[in-house]
Design an enzyme around this catalytic site. Structure first.
Site, PDB file in Angstrom:
ATOM      1  N   LYS A 108       0.758  -1.169  -0.137  1.00 17.84           N
ATOM      2  CA  LYS A 108      -0.184   0.064  -0.046  1.00 17.84           C
ATOM      3  C   LYS A 108       0.857   1.137   0.125  1.00 17.84           C
ATOM      4  O   LYS A 108       2.096   1.257   0.295  1.00 17.84           O
ATOM      5  CB  LYS A 108      -1.091   0.178   1.191  1.00 17.84           C
ATOM      6  CG  LYS A 108      -0.226  -0.229   2.623  1.00 17.84           C
ATOM      7  CD  LYS A 108      -1.383  -0.204   3.594  1.00 17.84           C
ATOM      8  CE  LYS A 108      -1.339  -1.108   4.669  1.00 17.84           C
ATOM      9  NZ  LYS A 108      -2.367  -1.111   5.762  1.00 17.84           N
TER      10      LYS A 108
ATOM     11  N   HIS B 206     -10.206 -11.569   4.388  1.00 21.51           N
ATOM     12  CA  HIS B 206     -10.233 -10.207   4.968  1.00 21.51           C
ATOM     13  C   HIS B 206     -11.506  -9.973   5.613  1.00 21.51           C
ATOM     14  O   HIS B 206     -12.554 -10.249   4.874  1.00 21.51           O
ATOM     15  CB  HIS B 206      -9.580  -9.447   3.835  1.00 21.51           C
ATOM     16  CG  HIS B 206      -9.194  -7.905   4.437  1.00 21.51           C
ATOM     17  ND1 HIS B 206     -10.101  -7.205   4.804  1.00 21.51           N
ATOM     18  CD2 HIS B 206      -8.031  -7.675   4.774  1.00 21.51           C
ATOM     19  CE1 HIS B 206      -9.543  -5.932   5.370  1.00 21.51           C
ATOM     20  NE2 HIS B 206      -8.157  -6.222   5.405  1.00 21.51           N
TER      21      HIS B 206
END
Lengths: 407, 407
Positions: free
Chosen positions: A171, A287
């Site tokens: 990220k 997730h």
């Protein structure tokens, strides 16, 4: 037509014993026939299809609870030993009862979607009901393959027999595919075991799926050749229905060695299908995005133990990502401990999986986490790895050495 | 790479104005870059990818709120008129603020899964956050076809131009396919417009999917030949990933004229795909099973308006089933009114759909429901139809005449 085999669900119902029994009787109808009690046909439907209250225990008397599942199991002839969980810590302050209700195995049709519907479909809308634990006999468990790798398989794939696994996320969103791949390379070079996409990376114009996945898989393979390690790259395949398996197959083709999916966005059974697909045969990471509403209320929803442990395993994940205590989310230490228990509680042939606590984790938190989780854990550090110092490779090495020294 | 187009979400955040701003700043990062603020790269990522607070209004000052979306819309250049909702009634007793946050359209990649992730992915796990309303510009709405039929299309299919629609469910689970088909025949004969499977009927041994769907579709067609009406049979296609579309195609082949799915069990985007499939081209009904946890808490989750209205429409349903006020569930009259508003609030080309309140409804409740919903509603009565008297056909006729007389 009815085998007599039953599975059971332990609910926590808000209310006095009298109120809880009333609520439980309602659940027995609501989750099966959904029909006025007086109109339920006599015979097989009334005797077997309608749910059955197996026990009611006021919540203060927790000690009694552990035996319940065994009792149902004996009656059903097959669940003994399936339920080994202990009491949840998230009990509300209002009086409540722990109620075990059993259902005929045939009501589920052996489908994960319908099993979840019987467990918590309509009653998800009724207040004061928490699914604490599910207890499935082998006659129902056999419908599910569960995790393909599990803890042992994942350790073997990574070549890490004993220590906790090291996990990070690529990220922020907005970086190019090449920038993310460079980061993947540096993380793998520094000794991280599992390098995943951030769960918000899908197919954005900044780093389109195919370009990103190809470059990141290549970057990790290159690092592995240099280090001799077996780091894996795990792209996020959460995607529209008609693209999800396409993306998963592409990932496999270009050398990704795991897949991440947010089951609350794509469907729990979609994750199950991904795990079961023999042409993919990759480890699956679950997730928790969009899943939080099941656990944010103390009086409604599904327990951390059942949702992130039992149900996630039934749906085929090999690792379950969730927010660690002490990070930027609000799970308590006890809730996290219960998740870890859910990842390994006996469930017939369904293997134990890795708890992957993360979310605002720092390197400093690791010693404490080791105390709670032991060695069978995956430390997920994202932003915290960057905070430690300017050199990402060095930060990863520090992370790895720290963990290696501790166990 | 960034168009400058933004969409916005109105959140209700528990806390004082100061606390809400802190929470909102966190949401801006959490839902996009998921990265420590000080490490977010300058330039495009910091300026565009990170969420942006557009306004913060303490909750007592509700009057100000309605203008917010328009303001964001003007700025984004395209959302004007998209948000016409009014304030939710489910405001907690603790102080809270209404906060509008905008996100770059590109963060969603035009995918429903990722749009939901940006709106409420990780923050579903953080306490004190409710999604009140979403405001999408045409540049994002164009990624979604929305309901294929909508209110107008469904009325045309059924040949019912004005009055409320009559809806019932085949149950209880445990009856044979032939028994359910007999019931479907009688309901159609009595003038019910939409006859669906109970949402718990999937592929159980009692009434296997193909046998049931074939017999029920034939039964309704036979009744239509006798009555001249256009009743439709709507099977439940909630099923494992690899069987769902197979079942939907089978349903189409044997003459079913609609499909029901529980999106929280099978995936919201699975429903979207089902609605978008041109080879099916059938009206879609959304069932709320397993979806309740998003709305049971006053301080966490998604508003009734956004979940059962806006999001369900984006995901392609033509009708949304939910528990009516006054039945055996706990939705309030105001929450139901807000759902109805969500089914018709302007959203560009996304059509209005039918609210289908049900769940323990009785015939006696109809006059009051007409007052709340008006004519554009589908009355879903299951068990209540059987309670009225021993003859099902007569009960259905009574139901129909009652509604016809009232409007």
């Amino acid at each position: 037509m009815i085998s007599g085999e039953r599975f059971s669900v332990i609910y926590r119902l808000v209310g006095s014993e009298k109120e809880a029994i009333k609520k439980a009787l309602d659940i027995c109808l609501e989750q099966t026939v959904e029909f006025p009690e007086e109109l339920v046909p006599r015979g097989m439907i009334r005797d077997h299809v309608v749910g059955r209250i197996e026990s009611v225990t006021p919540i203060s008397d927790v000690s009694v609870r552990d035996g319940l599942c065994g009792r149902t199991g004996t009656e059903a002839g097959a669940t003994a030993g399936v339920c080994a969980g202990t009491a949840s810590a998230t009990e509300g302050s209002r009086p409540s009862c722990r109620v075990t209700i059993s259902y005929a195995v045939e009501t589920t049709s052996g489908e994960l979607t319908q099993l979840l519907n019987v467990i918590f479909g309509n009653i998800s809308i009724k207040p004061g009901i928490v699914v604490e634990e599910i207890c499935l006999p082998e006659s129902l468990l056999k419908s599910f393959r569960g995790p393909r790798f599990g803890r042992q398989g994942l350790r073997k794939l990574l070549g890490v027999p004993h220590r906790p696994l090291l996990f990070t996320a690529l990220k922020p969103m907005g970086l190019s595919a090449a920038e993310l791949a460079k980061m993947a390379y540096e993380c793998a070079l520094g000794g991280i075991d599992i390098i995943k996409d951030d769960h918000g990376l899908t197919n954005q114009v900044f780093a389109p799926y195919e370009e990103r996945v190809r470059l990141c898989a290549e970057a990790v393979a290159k690092a592995n050749r240099e280090t001799g390690f077996n780091a894996i790259y795990v792209p996020n395949v959460t995607a529209p229905y008609n693209q999800l398996f396409q993306r998963a197959r592409f990932a496999k083709e270009v050398g990704a060695q795991g897949l991440m999916i947010s089951p609350a966005l794509a469907g729990l059974d979609t994750m199950r299908e991904l795990a079961d697909d023999d042409s993919l045969a990759l480890p699956i990471f679950s997730h928790p995005a969009f899943q939080g509403s099941y656990v944010t209320s103390a009086e409604n929803g599904i327990s951390h133990f059942a949702l992130f442990g039992q149900i996630t395993r039934l749906a085929g994940a090999d690792g379950v990502v969730y927010p660690n205590f002490g990070g930027r989310f609000s799970f308590s230490r006890e809730e996290c401990r219960r998740i870890a228990e859910g990842t390994e509680t006996p469930m017939g042939h369904i293997q134990p999986i890795f708890p992957c606590p993360g979310g605002g984790m720092s390197l400093e938190a690791i010693p404490d986490m080791l105390q709670v989780y032991g060695r069978d854990v995956t430390f997920l550090i994202g932003g915290g790895l960057f905070r430690h110092g300017p050199n990402l490779v060095e930060n990863c090495r520090y992370f790895r050495e720290m963990v290696e020294k501790m166990v």
